[in-house]
Design an enzyme around this catalytic site. Structure first.
Site, PDB file in Angstrom:
ATOM      1  N   HIS A   1      -9.910  -4.266   9.454  1.00  0.00           N
ATOM      2  CA  HIS A   1      -9.797  -4.020   8.016  1.00  0.00           C
ATOM      3  C   HIS A   1     -10.223  -5.239   7.189  1.00  0.00           C
ATOM      4  CE1 HIS A   1      -8.263  -0.086   7.070  1.00  0.00           C
ATOM      5  NE2 HIS A   1      -7.135  -0.200   7.736  1.00  0.00           N
TER       6      HIS A   1
ATOM      7  N   HIS B   1      -7.294  -2.566  14.764  1.00  0.00           N
ATOM      8  CA  HIS B   1      -7.448  -1.817  13.512  1.00  0.00           C
ATOM      9  C   HIS B   1      -7.177  -2.724  12.297  1.00  0.00           C
ATOM     10  CE1 HIS B   1      -7.251   1.912  11.035  1.00  0.00           C
ATOM     11  NE2 HIS B   1      -6.393   1.186  10.321  1.00  0.00           N
ATOM     12  N   GLU B   2      -6.046  -3.385  12.316  1.00  0.00           N
ATOM     13  CA  GLU B   2      -5.698  -4.215  11.146  1.00  0.00           C
ATOM     14  C   GLU B   2      -6.674  -5.380  11.004  1.00  0.00           C
ATOM     15  OE1 GLU B   2      -3.741  -2.616   9.371  1.00  0.00           O
ATOM     16  OE2 GLU B   2      -2.941  -1.326  10.945  1.00  0.00           O
TER      17      GLU B   2
ATOM     18  N   GLU C   1       0.856  -1.183   0.000  1.00  0.00           N
ATOM     19  CA  GLU C   1       0.000   0.000   0.000  1.00  0.00           C
ATOM     20  C   GLU C   1       0.893   1.234   0.000  1.00  0.00           C
ATOM     21  OE1 GLU C   1      -2.862   0.342   3.198  1.00  0.00           O
ATOM     22  OE2 GLU C   1      -3.878   1.970   2.186  1.00  0.00           O
TER      23      GLU C   1
ATOM     24  N   GLY D   1       2.494   2.218  10.971  1.00  0.00           N
ATOM     25  CA  GLY D   1       2.196   1.418  12.154  1.00  0.00           C
ATOM     26  C   GLY D   1       2.059  -0.060  11.834  1.00  0.00           C
ATOM     27  N   ALA D   2       1.241  -0.357  10.834  1.00  0.00           N
ATOM     28  CA  ALA D   2       1.013  -1.759  10.464  1.00  0.00           C
ATOM     29  C   ALA D   2       0.243  -1.796   9.158  1.00  0.00           C
ATOM     30  CB  ALA D   2       0.215  -2.470  11.554  1.00  0.00           C
TER      31      ALA D   2
HETATM   32  N1  0A1 Z   1      -3.348   0.735   5.673  1.00  0.00           N
HETATM   33  C1  0A1 Z   1      -2.480   0.800   6.812  1.00  0.00           C
HETATM   34  C2  0A1 Z   1      -1.553   1.957   6.814  1.00  0.00           C
HETATM   35  C3  0A1 Z   1      -0.408   1.913   5.911  1.00  0.00           C
HETATM   36  C4  0A1 Z   1      -0.371   2.744   4.822  1.00  0.00           C
HETATM   37  C5  0A1 Z   1       0.741   2.815   4.007  1.00  0.00           C
HETATM   38  C6  0A1 Z   1       1.808   2.017   4.344  1.00  0.00           C
HETATM   39  O1  0A1 Z   1       2.953   2.089   3.600  1.00  0.00           O
HETATM   40  C7  0A1 Z   1       3.130   3.170   2.791  1.00  0.00           C
HETATM   41  C8  0A1 Z   1       1.779   1.154   5.392  1.00  0.00           C
HETATM   42  C9  0A1 Z   1       0.657   1.096   6.176  1.00  0.00           C
HETATM   43  C10 0A1 Z   1      -3.352   1.001   8.035  1.00  0.00           C
HETATM   44  O2  0A1 Z   1      -4.264   1.797   7.993  1.00  0.00           O
HETATM   45  O3  0A1 Z   1      -3.079   0.405   9.041  1.00  0.00           O
HETATM   46 ZN    ZN Z   2      -6.028   1.384   8.393  1.00  0.00          ZN
END
Ligand code: 0A1
Ligand code: ZN
Length: 877
Positions: free
Chosen positions: A305, A301-302, A125, A265-266
């Site tokens: 998702h 949170h993760e 991501e 964070g993750a």
């Molecule tokens: N989707 C993840 C956050 C996240 C976004 C970008 C990243 O790398 C560029 C890594 C993690 C979340 O909301 O936890």
């Molecule tokens: Zn998220």
């Protein structure tokens, strides 16, 4: 974004669907640190027509082979232009095979496939998959992945990817292979792979539907004894999502992998979450209570998702808040249900005000659903996440729990397996409840924090009390004209003794006792209440029912009434913050006028009352006693007086400490009861209040002795850190000894050493820059590690105003040098760091000029990444 590439903005209005479906995807990885070979076999089917250009994304890929429908393509049969590969007029059924070479060991940007310690992992991501292979790297292209990895069995005994393991075996030469298949179609940003020698902690969860899910947390071997809280949090998350949202997990395995090298964070990759180790690893002696709560929140949170983000994903990156705002709302609710709802709510609001309000008021202001971006990584912001969650909370406030759940149900019924938009979410909420939410939808498109001016009028003869509210959103660099928004307005009225009054609007048949919810949808609203015997105290926007700045001329007595009596914990806390803020800003003005600072008695009286109340939850009381921080106070001034705010805040703290010393000491002593460490919410609440009291007591003669004794006796990181931090902040001689003992004890422990760096970086004053420079030479510091960068440079630039804003500009020059160097390694993190300059125009002329010079120097740097360039360009505009 990619160094040196010319950047152009992408607009939400330009969205077009991808013309192809990807009906099959097989990936084969020949894993190596120096070189990994990725072979991708993809089947494309054109949605409409006989042929079309087939366009794929890729970045830094060494293309070895490209075949279409079994035939090797000649160089003139396709073209590569920057980050896109185009095969002109590809047939309706196109089976494409590519082979590329990548170099994970050299990847310092931590995006795509990279090395952490001695294992390999991915971060895709938002647009990292294109650094792994050629593919339509966009969230609306969803397909089922089959992934085979082969590698040396000793170096990489563990080979993980998304979904279920469907095969494995040995190969000649000490090698092996493993194959994974993910039955759920997903976008490329949710792809993940991990390869290395990791240790495993395993547990199980039986879902409500009877599925036995294996829960596996992978960490480096030495961390095996720090996973139990993360595992417990995962189990709690799974159960909570079933109980509260009726959502069940959908695969037989759930993996979490912890890494020390992570930009965020993750990451919620389907069934293979990758976590910054900060949000997994905890033992009482290594992690604070805040760390424990952070782990619970991020694990939740993760996990959440999986439904809000993975099963239903985003059509394009402009819709990021669709998954993030909603998932943050869900994790906030989870934490509130696990701990104290009131304390969690206050922490969330404090965070929103100190991180998101400034964003709304700065050069990068954007709506929760932005209309354009250059680099999407710059839009993982407090606005998209935290303000986005507040918007979801407003749906919840307006529709109630039942109505909200009906909306969620319809959202999943309609869109499971799809990539959709914020409008689809709004439509599901509206249709399920048969309400019109069109006007409410403006929250998605309007940036800036609404301001609400409140005025009241009391007519004693007729017993009428009238409140007039006017909303106005100031224009922001991205948007001039603002429209009135829908604001849920939760209200209570207290009589002067603090009793809740029954509320009856003129013309209503009956009065209702307790909080009333009104909906403001116009610029101006007037509410007149009848039967009011004395002028009441309004308790406005209870529970922070809308993310607005409320202006009302509360008298100190009215604030005191709210602090002492209001039934709403947020409004009580907010009243204390207002009183403290008013007091500090008054002192700051007195100081600026050359007058001696001096408190009137109201704050002391209010805090004395709060401290004497033994019935309040200690954690809530701790929140009340925490003075607004310097960054938040800066926001309340037209021209920030860096030194004035620091001096005034310290003065107020000292006065409170001296006036309330006996009470503070009493509370401290009774909380410091020598009981062994416990992880319960009650024990955490007690530590929170104890350490808040210690913070005040450090301003008295007994401070040093108390901190030393606490440090000596401590059996947990919360108390240890609080004691050392207190010594460091006061610059006491014992600080040096404590820091060096801490260093010897924890050398080599990355997460704990982050705390050691932070404690020193936050120390106020211009000398801290020297300390920071020295610490950058410390063997445990590395510019390549985002946690270290955040702990030392991030804390200095963002949380140490008198250090960073030293009048000679040394902090600014330092940060600019650092950003330029880091940008060459990790543009994403460099872009975060450079935001410390964002609000330069709010400072005095000298500081403004100094910051502008540094921003310009960064902007002029040759080969600057698009990430940093976008932020700097907006800041300078
Ligand atoms: N989707 C993840 C956050 C996240 C976004 C970008 C990243 O790398 C560029 C890594 C993690 C979340 O909301 O936890
Ligand atoms: Zn998220």
């Amino acid at each position: 974004m990619k160094e040196g590439t010319a950047q152009s903005a992408i607009y939400r209005k330009d969205y077009t669907a991808y013309p192809w479906d990807v009906t099959q995807l097989d990936l084969h990885f020949d894993i190596g640190i120096e070189t990994t070979i990725v072979c991708a076999e993809m089947e494309f089917r054109l949605k409409d027509g006989d042929s079309a250009d087939l366009v794929l994304n890729g970045s830094d890929l060494d293309l070895l082979v490209i075949e279409l429908n079994g035939r090797l393509l000649a160089p003139d049969e396709f073209r590569i232009d920057g980050e896109t590969l185009t095969i002109p007029d590809a047939p309706q059924h196109s089976a494409l095979k590519t082979e590329v070479k990548i170099h994970p060991g050299k990847n310092s940007a931590l995006e795509g496939l990279y090395l952490s310690g001695d294992f390999l992992l991915t971060q895709c991501e938002a647009e990292g998959f294109r650094k792994i292979t050629w593919f339509p790297d966009r969230p609306d292209v969803m397909t089922s992945y089959r992934v085979t990895m082969e590698a040396d069995k000793t170096e990489f005994p563990v080979l993980l990817s998304n979904g279920n393991q469907v095969g494995s075996g040995d190969l000649p030469g000490g090698r092996h292979w493993v194959c994974w298949h993910d039955p759920f179609p997903k976008p490329s940003y949710l792809f993940a792979l991990v390869a290395g020698d990791l240790a495993l902690v395993e547990d199980h969860f039986k879902t409500c539907g009877g599925r036995d899910v294996s829960l596996r947390i992978y960490v480096e071997k030495e961390n095996l004894d720090r996973c139990s809280h993360a595992m417990q949090s995962l189990v709690n998350s799974m159960r909570w999502d079933e109980d509260r949202f009726g959502l069940e997990y959908d695969l037989d395995v759930y993996h979490i992998v912890a890494t020390n090298d992570f930009n965020m964070g993750a990451m919620e990759n389907k069934s293979l979450n990758i976590f910054n180790s900060k949000y997994v690893l905890a033992r009482p002696d290594t992690a604070t209570d805040a760390d424990y709560q952070g782990i619970e929140g991020v694990i939740g949170h993760e996990y959440f998702h999986n439904w809000t983000g993975n099963r239903v994903t985003c059509q394009d990156w402009f819709q990021l808040t669709l998954k993030e705002g909603l998932t943050v709302f869900r994790d906030e609710e989870f934490s509130a249900d696990m701990q104290s709802r009131a304390v969690k709510r206050i922490q969330v609001i404090r965070d929103l005000r100190s991180r998101q309000f400034p964003e709304d008021d700065g050069p990068m202001a954007h709506p929760i659903r932005p209309d354009k971006y250059v680099e999407i990584n710059n839009f993982y912001t407090a606005t998209v996440y935290q303000k986005g969650a507040t918007v979801i909370r407003m749906y919840h406030t307006l529709l109630g729990e039942q109505g909200f759940q009906k909306g969620m149900q319809l959202y999943f019924d309609r869109h499971d397996g799809e990539a959709v938009t914020c409008d689809d979410f709004l439509a599901a909420m509206a249709d399920a409840n048969q309400v019109d939410l069109e006007h409410f939808g403006r929250w998605y498109g309007q940036s800036g924090t609404p301001q609400v001016q409140v005025q009241d009028r009391y007519d004693p003869a007729r017993g009428l009390y009238t409140l007039t509210l006017e909303q106005h959103t100031p224009s922001t660099p991205d948007q001039q004209d603002k429209q009135p928004l829908v604001l849920p307005f939760a209200l209570g009225l207290l009589d002067t003794d603090g009793h809740e009054l029954p509320l009856q609007l003129e013309g209503e048949p009956d009065a209702v006792t307790g909080t009333r919810l009104f909906v403001m949808d116009k610029t101006r609203h007037e509410f007149t209440f009848t039967g009011i015997a004395n002028k009441p105290v309004p308790s406005l926007f209870r529970d922070f029912s809308a993310p607005v700045k409320v202006y009302f001329g509360y008298s100190p007595d009215q604030l005191a009434t709210l602090i002492e009596h209001d039934s709403d914990p947020y409004t009580r806390w907010d009243a204390a913050q207002r009183m403290a803020q008013n007091t500090i800003l008054e002192q700051c003005q007195m100081r600026a006028r050359g007058q001696e600072m001096a408190l009137d008695g109201s704050l002391v009286k209010a805090f004395r009352g709060a401290l004497s109340d033994l019935d309040t939850d200690p954690a809530l009381l701790a929140e009340t006693l925490k003075l607004p921080d310097e960054e938040y106070l800066s926001d309340q001034m037209d021209v920030v007086d860096v030194d004035g705010i620091h001096a005034a805040r310290l003065f107020v703290k000292q006065e409170l400490a001296l006036e309330l010393e006996p009470l503070l000491q009493q509370r401290y002593t009774s909380l410091n009861d020598g009981q062994p460490y416990r992880k319960t919410a009650a024990a955490m609440a007690r530590r929170s209040l104890k350490n808040t009291c210690l913070g005040y007591l450090m301003e008295t003669a007994q401070g040093e002795a108390l901190a030393n004794a606490q440090l000596e006796a401590s059996d947990n990181m919360t108390d240890t850190l609080a004691a050392i931090q207190a010594l460091v902040l006061k610059g006491l001689p014992a600080a040096a000894t404590a820091l060096s003992a801490f260093e010897s004890r924890w050398a080599g422990d990355a997460l704990v050493m982050d705390k050691w760096f932070m404690m020193q970086a936050v120390k106020p004053g211009s000398e801290t820059l020297g300390t920071v420079r020295r610490l950058m030479e410390h063997p445990e510091f590395s510019i390549r590690n985002p946690n270290k960068v955040r702990a030392l440079i991030g804390v200095f630039a963002m949380l140490n105003p008198t250090g960073f804003h030293a009048a000679d500009g040394s902090g600014y020059a330092f940060l600019a040098d650092f950003v330029i160097e880091l940008d060459g390694l990790n543009p994403q993190v460099a872009a975060r760091m450079v935001t410390a300059f964002n609000r330069w125009k709010r400072y005095d002329e000298d500081r403004k000029a100094l910051m502008q010079t540094q921003l310009q120097r960064i902007a002029d740097t040759h080969g600057l990444s698009g990430d940093v360039a976008e932020i700097v360009k907006h800041a300078l505009a």
